[in-house]
Design an enzyme around this catalytic site. Structure first.
Site, PDB file in Angstrom:
ATOM      1  CG  ASP A 250      -0.209  -0.396   2.484  1.00  0.00           C
ATOM      2  OD1 ASP A 250       0.976  -0.055   2.616  1.00  0.00           O
ATOM      3  OD2 ASP A 250      -0.823  -1.046   3.348  1.00  0.00           O
TER       4      ASP A 250
ATOM      5  CG  ASP B  16       1.303   3.976   4.512  1.00  0.00           C
ATOM      6  OD1 ASP B  16       0.098   3.793   4.253  1.00  0.00           O
ATOM      7  OD2 ASP B  16       2.003   3.138   5.081  1.00  0.00           O
TER       8      ASP B  16
ATOM      9  CG  ASP C 281       9.544   0.778  12.366  1.00  0.00           C
ATOM     10  OD1 ASP C 281       9.809   1.430  11.332  1.00  0.00           O
ATOM     11  OD2 ASP C 281       8.750  -0.177  12.361  1.00  0.00           O
TER      12      ASP C 281
HETATM   13  P1  ATP Z   1       4.353  -3.153   5.188  1.00  0.00           P
HETATM   14  O1  ATP Z   1       5.030  -3.459   3.917  1.00  0.00           O
HETATM   15  O2  ATP Z   1       4.142  -4.322   6.046  1.00  0.00           O
HETATM   16  O3  ATP Z   1       3.136  -2.278   5.063  1.00  0.00           O
HETATM   17  P2  ATP Z   1       5.402  -0.807   6.477  1.00  0.00           P
HETATM   18  O4  ATP Z   1       6.806  -0.427   6.834  1.00  0.00           O
HETATM   19  O5  ATP Z   1       4.703   0.072   5.505  1.00  0.00           O
HETATM   20  O6  ATP Z   1       5.454  -2.294   6.011  1.00  0.00           O
HETATM   21  P3  ATP Z   1       3.264  -0.126   8.208  1.00  0.00           P
HETATM   22  O7  ATP Z   1       2.773  -0.846   9.411  1.00  0.00           O
HETATM   23  O8  ATP Z   1       2.377   0.066   7.027  1.00  0.00           O
HETATM   24  O9  ATP Z   1       4.600  -0.871   7.795  1.00  0.00           O
HETATM   25  O10 ATP Z   1       3.787   1.278   8.729  1.00  0.00           O
HETATM   26  C1  ATP Z   1       4.135   2.358   7.876  1.00  0.00           C
HETATM   27  C2  ATP Z   1       5.323   3.105   8.466  1.00  0.00           C
HETATM   28  O11 ATP Z   1       4.989   3.651   9.737  1.00  0.00           O
HETATM   29  C3  ATP Z   1       6.558   2.254   8.727  1.00  0.00           C
HETATM   30  O12 ATP Z   1       7.363   2.090   7.607  1.00  0.00           O
HETATM   31  C4  ATP Z   1       7.244   3.019   9.824  1.00  0.00           C
HETATM   32  O13 ATP Z   1       7.955   4.117   9.306  1.00  0.00           O
HETATM   33  C5  ATP Z   1       6.083   3.541  10.644  1.00  0.00           C
HETATM   34  N1  ATP Z   1       5.705   2.621  11.734  1.00  0.00           N
HETATM   35  C6  ATP Z   1       4.751   1.673  11.696  1.00  0.00           C
HETATM   36  N2  ATP Z   1       4.664   1.011  12.864  1.00  0.00           N
HETATM   37  C7  ATP Z   1       5.576   1.575  13.680  1.00  0.00           C
HETATM   38  C8  ATP Z   1       5.965   1.354  15.027  1.00  0.00           C
HETATM   39  N3  ATP Z   1       5.393   0.418  15.770  1.00  0.00           N
HETATM   40  N4  ATP Z   1       6.934   2.149  15.535  1.00  0.00           N
HETATM   41  C9  ATP Z   1       7.507   3.129  14.792  1.00  0.00           C
HETATM   42  N5  ATP Z   1       7.192   3.365  13.523  1.00  0.00           N
HETATM   43  C10 ATP Z   1       6.238   2.613  12.961  1.00  0.00           C
HETATM   44 MG    MG Z   2       2.638  -0.090   4.834  1.00  0.00          MG
END
Ligand code: ATP
Ligand code: MG
Length: 452
Positions: free
Chosen positions: A70, A72, A149
């Protein structure tokens, strides 16, 4: 990207972190890889005078040449301002307000930059272990970056000039395939222990190695995961195990002592053997699940959970039988107890636990291969899952492979053949023993109660 490193622009604004800007020519993200709806959102925000970036997993995945799950978006517009820009927009979230911009089935998540993390204020609440409970203060991109993170998750794609903005060395970590937490790992894990699960998920999914400091902190902080609400752990657990890399994930979670927090009873069952055989069913289930995903087939949470908790149910039921409980009741009670203990760690929805129980309770029914029972069983809504589970059991030696083969053949046979297959054996000696028993593997059996 390495070859252009020397010409990367480094800017330091007063009071701001050092930032590296990778121009369009210095990275491989092209607009053609970005969802049209995400681009619309970025351009609209920019057109209204706001800053607008792609951030997080989508930037990370685009840089790796993978298709993001997705997209963001992050902006300096606050949620109410975002809502005014888009008609098709809904505000969600209590812990942190976000805007969801809807385009048919696609949702573009738009977050406002989060504020500084250092000083505590009315908007930020930590518990006594240092866990962040509420966090609702808006800020700038320089502040937002420290809330993320991992360095590779903290890269911003700027729609203004198509550059990638890097405050934390994420681009270098990308190139070396390193998963590194931003800031002090122990502190970051304490703030949010779920980051440990995310570390495992990304290390496996991206094939990145964990930074040594991050690893060390994980070994120490793993027990903190127990303080996370069980509903959130369920969601994270599902992401971990339905990822297509379930087996590797499982091994890594065990290595860091995280698995035992998610599945305490399963961890205990894994350290015991039955009649000299290690308990392999779970391993097989994970392998099968990964193979299915690789083949583009579906996998269900309840099937995997049935495999996770199968051995704990077997062990508990046997203890109950040893104390004199009759088999049927022992298995029913064991299933209920194992589930009610498990939901304290990962709260699963009721329809999942119901489906899981059905898969279990179908198992003894596969022992009946004569008369009308097989044709009734085949019409059961969970027959397919039950049969797949039987296959797993036969692959791990807890039921005779002939039984699984019989059911394989029976499903594919026409009505006539099916009738022949289910006729009771002619002579009475055979009749007395019946197929039901001949397929039963005695020595290593973990066949549950004959509910049939
Ligand atoms: P995915 O491919 O699984 O969606 P993602 O990195 O995009 O991986 P998301 O959960 O969609 O993960 O979160 C989007 C962003 O928000 C992350 O890349 C990170 O920068 C931030 N983020 C999400 N969860 C946390 C957390 N628990 N602590 C700190 N930052 C977070
Ligand atoms: Mg994501």
């Amino acid at each position: 990207m390495g070859r252009v490193e020397a010409s990367v622009k480094t800017e330091t604004e007063p009071g701001a972190a050092k930032v590296k800007i990778y121009s369009r020519a210095q990275h491989n993200i092209s607009r053609s890889q970005i969802s049209e709806n995400a681009l619309k959102v970025l351009y609209r925000l920019q057109g209204e005078g706001y800053e607008a970036y792609l951030v997080g997993g989508c930037v990370r995945d685009l840089l790796l040449g993978r298709e993001p799950k997705d997209f963001d978006v992050v902006t300096n517009a606050d949620p109410d301002q975002v809502r005014k820009v888009f008609r098709n927009c809904r505000l969600i979230g209590r812990r942190f307000r976000l805007a969801h911009v809807h385009f048919g089935r696609e949702i573009i998540e738009v977050a406002t930059f989060r504020g500084a993390g250092e000083e505590q204020n009315d908007n930020q609440v930590l518990n006594k272990e240092g866990r962040l409970l509420r966090d609702n203060v808006y800020g700038t991109i320089e502040e937002d970056v420290w809330r993320r993170d991992f360095t590779v998750n903290a890269l911003y794609y700027n729609i203004r000039d198509f550059s990638v903005v890097d405050y934390v060395g994420g681009m270098t970590d990308h190139q070396t395939g390193t998963l590194k937490l931003i800031g002090d790992p122990d502190m970051r894990f304490r703030e949010d222990p779920v980051r440990m699960l995310r570390a495992v998920r990304f290390a496996v999914k991206l094939g990145f190695k964990m930074d040594p400091d991050c690893e060390k902190a994980m070994h120490n902080d793993a027990p903190l995961l127990a303080s996370i609400p069980s509903a959130r752990l369920y969601d994270e657990m599902i992401k971990l195990f339905l990822s297509g890399y379930a087996l590797q994930t499982f091994e890594m979670l065990r290595h860091y002592g995280l698995f035992q927090v998610l599945f305490p009873a399963t961890e205990t069952s894994l350290s015991t053997e039955e009649n000299g055989f290690p308990r392999l069913l779970l391993i097989k289930a994970l392998e099968n699940s990964d193979n299915r995903i690789a083949e583009g087939k579906t996998v269900t949470a309840y099937f995997l959970l049935a495999a996770f908790l199968w051995e704990p149910v077997q062990m508990l039921a046997k203890q109950k039988m040893a104390r004199g409980e009759i088999e049927f009741i022992a298995y029913q009670d064991a299933a209920s107890e194992v589930i009610s203990r498990q939901v304290k760690s990962t709260a699963m929805p009721r329809h999942i636990s119901m489906a899981m129980r059905e898969v279990w309770s179908l198992q003894p029914k596969f022992n009946a291969c004569t008369g009308s029972k097989p044709s009734r069983l085949i019409g059961h809504p969970r027959f397919r899952a039950g049969y797949d589970f039987l296959l797993l059991r036969s692959e791990t030696g807890t039921v005779e492979p002939e039984l699984a083969e019989w059911w394989g053949k029976y499903q594919n046979a026409n009505e006539n053949e099916q009738r022949k297959m289910t006729q009771p054996p002619r002579n009475s000696a055979a009749k007395n023993s019946g197929r039901k028993r001949s397929y039963h593997r005695k020595a290593k059996s973990s066949t549950p109660n004959p509910e049939s």
